[in-house]
Design a protein around this motif. Structure first.
Motif, PDB file in Angstrom:
ATOM      1  N   GLU A 190       0.768   3.788  -3.554  1.00 55.88           N
ATOM      2  CA  GLU A 190      -0.464   4.565  -3.780  1.00 55.88           C
ATOM      3  C   GLU A 190      -0.678   5.589  -2.673  1.00 55.88           C
ATOM      4  OE1 GLU A 190      -3.522   5.975  -5.944  1.00 55.88           O
ATOM      5  OE2 GLU A 190      -2.057   4.492  -6.578  1.00 55.88           O
ATOM      6  N   THR A 191      -0.388   5.209  -1.438  1.00 57.91           N
ATOM      7  CA  THR A 191      -0.528   6.142  -0.329  1.00 57.91           C
ATOM      8  C   THR A 191       0.448   7.303  -0.476  1.00 57.91           C
ATOM      9  OG1 THR A 191      -1.253   4.354   1.114  1.00 57.91           O
ATOM     10  CG2 THR A 191      -0.480   6.363   2.183  1.00 57.91           C
TER      11      THR A 191
ATOM     12  N   GLY B 185       0.786  -1.232   0.000  1.00 53.78           N
ATOM     13  CA  GLY B 185       0.000   0.000   0.000  1.00 53.78           C
ATOM     14  C   GLY B 185       0.817   1.280   0.000  1.00 53.78           C
TER      15      GLY B 185
ATOM     16  N   LYS C 260       1.612   8.544  -3.230  1.00 55.43           N
ATOM     17  CA  LYS C 260       1.086   9.401  -4.305  1.00 55.43           C
ATOM     18  C   LYS C 260      -0.029  10.307  -3.776  1.00 55.43           C
ATOM     19  CE  LYS C 260      -1.277   9.045  -8.729  1.00 55.43           C
ATOM     20  NZ  LYS C 260      -1.924   8.136  -9.674  1.00 55.43           N
ATOM     21  N   LEU C 261      -0.955   9.744  -3.021  1.00 52.01           N
ATOM     22  CA  LEU C 261      -2.058  10.531  -2.469  1.00 52.01           C
ATOM     23  C   LEU C 261      -1.566  11.583  -1.484  1.00 52.01           C
ATOM     24  CD1 LEU C 261      -4.666   7.685  -1.879  1.00 52.01           C
ATOM     25  CD2 LEU C 261      -4.823   9.524  -3.572  1.00 52.01           C
TER      26      LEU C 261
END
Length: 158
Positions: A56-57, A53, A59-60
């Motif tokens: 993606e985390t 994870g 990037k956010l």
């Protein structure tokens, strides 16, 4: 594979610490803490991520922090930023500049004038040649030679 990373940074009066730890299963723990100069915790947070994870985390989080930074930057604009200069403002800027002796630091005078006029130091420095003043020497008018160096909007003092 287990690992533990620690990063620290100091910004203004706050010390930040970021700790990233992974266990053998790939689960990540991210802890952030900010302390003032007296060691008092002023901000803290923790994120726990399942294996896989992190990308993606990250990037956010990056997108969110970039957006927040942009908003903070907009709030820091000076009161008269992007406002047109009036003839009266030009005149008083010129008079104020010329009232300072050449021995005084131009940078110091520009900062002072910027504060008084609610403009940025860059705006004051850019405006001085347009009113015939040499932005490198406080209290001095532009000459033909210095006007050529300063730029196309410079006005030669008469």
């Amino acid at each position: 594979m287990a690992f533990n990373l620690e990063y620290t940074s100091k910004r203004q009066d706050l010390s930040y610490a970021l700790t990233v730890a992974a266990d053998d299963d790939g689960e990540l723990g991210i802890d952030v803490i900010a302390k003032d100069d007296h060691g008092e915790v002023v901000a803290e947070g923790a994120v726990r991520l399942p294996p896989g994870g992190a990308a993606e985390t990250a990037k956010l989080l990056r997108e969110a922090l970039v957006a927040i930074t942009a908003l903070e930057g907009k709030r820091r604009t000076v009161g008269n930023a992007n406002q047109p200069w009036s003839a009266e403002q030009d005149s008083t800027l010129r008079e104020s500049w010329l009232s300072h002796p050449p021995t005084r630091s131009a940078t110091e005078v520009i900062r002072e004038l910027a504060t008084l006029r609610q403009r940025s130091p860059a705006a004051i420095r850019a405006r001085l040649p347009r009113v015939g003043c040499d932005p490198d020497v406080s209290g001095r008018l532009l000459t033909e030679t210095t006007a050529a160096i300063v730029g196309r909007d410079a006005v030669i003092a008469s």
